[in-house]
Motif scaffolding. Structure first.
Motif, PDB file in Angstrom:
ATOM      1  N   GLU A  25     -41.541 -18.153  19.642  1.00  0.00           N
ATOM      2  CA  GLU A  25     -41.222 -17.899  21.065  1.00  0.00           C
ATOM      3  C   GLU A  25     -42.337 -19.109  22.198  1.00  0.00           C
ATOM      4  O   GLU A  25     -41.656 -20.388  23.277  1.00  0.00           O
ATOM      5  N   SER A  74     -40.697  -4.598  27.436  1.00  0.00           N
ATOM      6  CA  SER A  74     -40.332  -5.856  29.149  1.00  0.00           C
ATOM      7  C   SER A  74     -41.654  -7.033  29.195  1.00  0.00           C
ATOM      8  O   SER A  74     -42.694  -5.534  28.959  1.00  0.00           O
ATOM      9  N   GLN A 102     -31.798  -8.453  34.104  1.00  0.00           N
ATOM     10  CA  GLN A 102     -31.558  -9.637  32.721  1.00  0.00           C
ATOM     11  C   GLN A 102     -32.837  -9.347  31.373  1.00  0.00           C
ATOM     12  O   GLN A 102     -32.355  -9.570  30.356  1.00  0.00           O
ATOM     13  N   VAL A 103     -34.283  -8.538  32.117  1.00  0.00           N
ATOM     14  CA  VAL A 103     -35.000  -7.800  31.117  1.00  0.00           C
ATOM     15  C   VAL A 103     -34.203  -7.226  30.023  1.00  0.00           C
ATOM     16  O   VAL A 103     -34.381  -7.026  28.736  1.00  0.00           O
ATOM     17  N   GLU A 104     -33.118  -6.242  30.770  1.00  0.00           N
ATOM     18  CA  GLU A 104     -32.794  -5.482  30.186  1.00  0.00           C
ATOM     19  C   GLU A 104     -31.629  -5.820  29.163  1.00  0.00           C
ATOM     20  O   GLU A 104     -31.261  -5.363  27.867  1.00  0.00           O
ATOM     21  N   ALA A 105     -31.380  -6.750  29.654  1.00  0.00           N
ATOM     22  CA  ALA A 105     -29.966  -6.943  28.667  1.00  0.00           C
ATOM     23  C   ALA A 105     -30.151  -7.991  28.023  1.00  0.00           C
ATOM     24  O   ALA A 105     -29.617  -8.586  26.800  1.00  0.00           O
ATOM     25  N   ASN A 106     -31.295  -8.422  28.120  1.00  0.00           N
ATOM     26  CA  ASN A 106     -32.068  -9.482  26.712  1.00  0.00           C
ATOM     27  C   ASN A 106     -33.628  -9.167  25.841  1.00  0.00           C
ATOM     28  O   ASN A 106     -33.554  -9.642  25.079  1.00  0.00           O
ATOM     29  N   THR A 109     -35.254  -9.630  22.191  1.00  0.00           N
ATOM     30  CA  THR A 109     -34.783 -10.970  22.146  1.00  0.00           C
ATOM     31  C   THR A 109     -35.525 -12.052  22.474  1.00  0.00           C
ATOM     32  O   THR A 109     -36.208 -11.412  23.729  1.00  0.00           O
ATOM     33  N   MET A 111     -36.934 -13.673  25.073  1.00  0.00           N
ATOM     34  CA  MET A 111     -35.665 -14.008  26.533  1.00  0.00           C
ATOM     35  C   MET A 111     -36.473 -15.120  27.539  1.00  0.00           C
ATOM     36  O   MET A 111     -36.103 -15.160  28.506  1.00  0.00           O
ATOM     37  N   THR A 114     -34.518 -18.063  28.606  1.00  0.00           N
ATOM     38  CA  THR A 114     -33.369 -17.422  29.291  1.00  0.00           C
ATOM     39  C   THR A 114     -33.228 -16.804  30.669  1.00  0.00           C
ATOM     40  O   THR A 114     -32.683 -17.262  31.249  1.00  0.00           O
ATOM     41  N   LEU A 115     -34.600 -16.717  31.055  1.00  0.00           N
ATOM     42  CA  LEU A 115     -35.032 -15.296  32.608  1.00  0.00           C
ATOM     43  C   LEU A 115     -35.060 -16.774  33.392  1.00  0.00           C
ATOM     44  O   LEU A 115     -35.003 -16.455  34.285  1.00  0.00           O
ATOM     45  N   TRP A 118     -31.906 -18.320  34.010  1.00  0.00           N
ATOM     46  CA  TRP A 118     -30.829 -17.273  34.852  1.00  0.00           C
ATOM     47  C   TRP A 118     -31.285 -17.428  36.322  1.00  0.00           C
ATOM     48  O   TRP A 118     -30.986 -17.786  37.619  1.00  0.00           O
TER      49      TRP A 118
END
Length: 197
Positions: A25, A74, A102-106, A109, A111, A114-115, A118
């Motif tokens: 990442e 997280s 958003q962290v909990e949803a990802n 992975t 993230m 994505t964060l 978003w």
């Protein structure tokens, strides 16, 4: 399983270590945000990402740090940077709670991209109730006032002249510090005589 003489190996995220995922990442983030003023890598596990332009009053700076077990746990996200001092505590709390969702949803992975994206897309709604915090100047006691006045006096120092510069000024001026009448007439006469030729 072979296919055309090649072997394909499918690696599940459970078999890949957290450090390998975070390394992959990190390389992806470096590649994506290379040359982007909004992204700053503080260390291989700590980043800053500015949401919005510098001049924008609704811009904010995310500080993100990865724990050892990221992405299974997280990342730590804060808004403690000096850049965010003008943002109220309520607005900061709203931003952090929305990011936490958003962290909990990802979770589990990679993230960060994505964060960040978003947050960029939702900047207006995150800063919807934002009213810039104005820090008031407290009144100074009488002892502090003299110290503040002396510091401003120090900043208003005049340009220092050398002795030769002072002598030239004194020789050109009268006792009142004014230049005598006609002090630049020689220059005017030279100019007029040059133009007559």
């Amino acid at each position: 399983m072979g296919f055309g003489g090649q072997w394909f190996v499918f690696i599940s995220s459970n078999l890949v270590s957290d450090s390998l995922l975070s390394q992959m990442e990190l390389e992806a983030l470096r590649s994506i945000y290379e040359g982007d003023e909004c992204f700053k890598e503080i260390s291989p596990v700590s980043f800053q990402f500015r949401i919005g332009e510098l001049e924008d009053t609704k811009a904010f700076l995310l500080d993100v740090s990865w724990p050892e077990t990221y992405p299974e746990t997280s990342p730590q996200i804060t808004l403690d940077a000096f850049f965010n001092n003008r943002i109220s505590a309520e607005t900061k709390q709203l931003i952090l709670s929305q990011l936490e969702e958003q962290v909990e949803a990802n979770l589990g992975t990679a993230m960060m991209y994505t964060l960040f994206e978003w947050a960029k897309e939702n900047q207006e709604s995150l800063m919807e109730n934002h009213k810039p915090v104005v820090t008031a100047v407290t009144s100074l006691s009488s002892g502090d006032t003299t110290n503040a006045a002396s510091t401003t006096k120090k900043k208003e120092r005049k340009e220092q002249l050398t002795k030769a510069q002072k002598r030239r000024i004194v020789s050109k001026t009268d006792n009142k510090g004014e230049l005598p009448r006609g002090w630049n007439w020689v220059d005017v006469i030279k100019h007029v005589s040059n133009n007559q030729r």
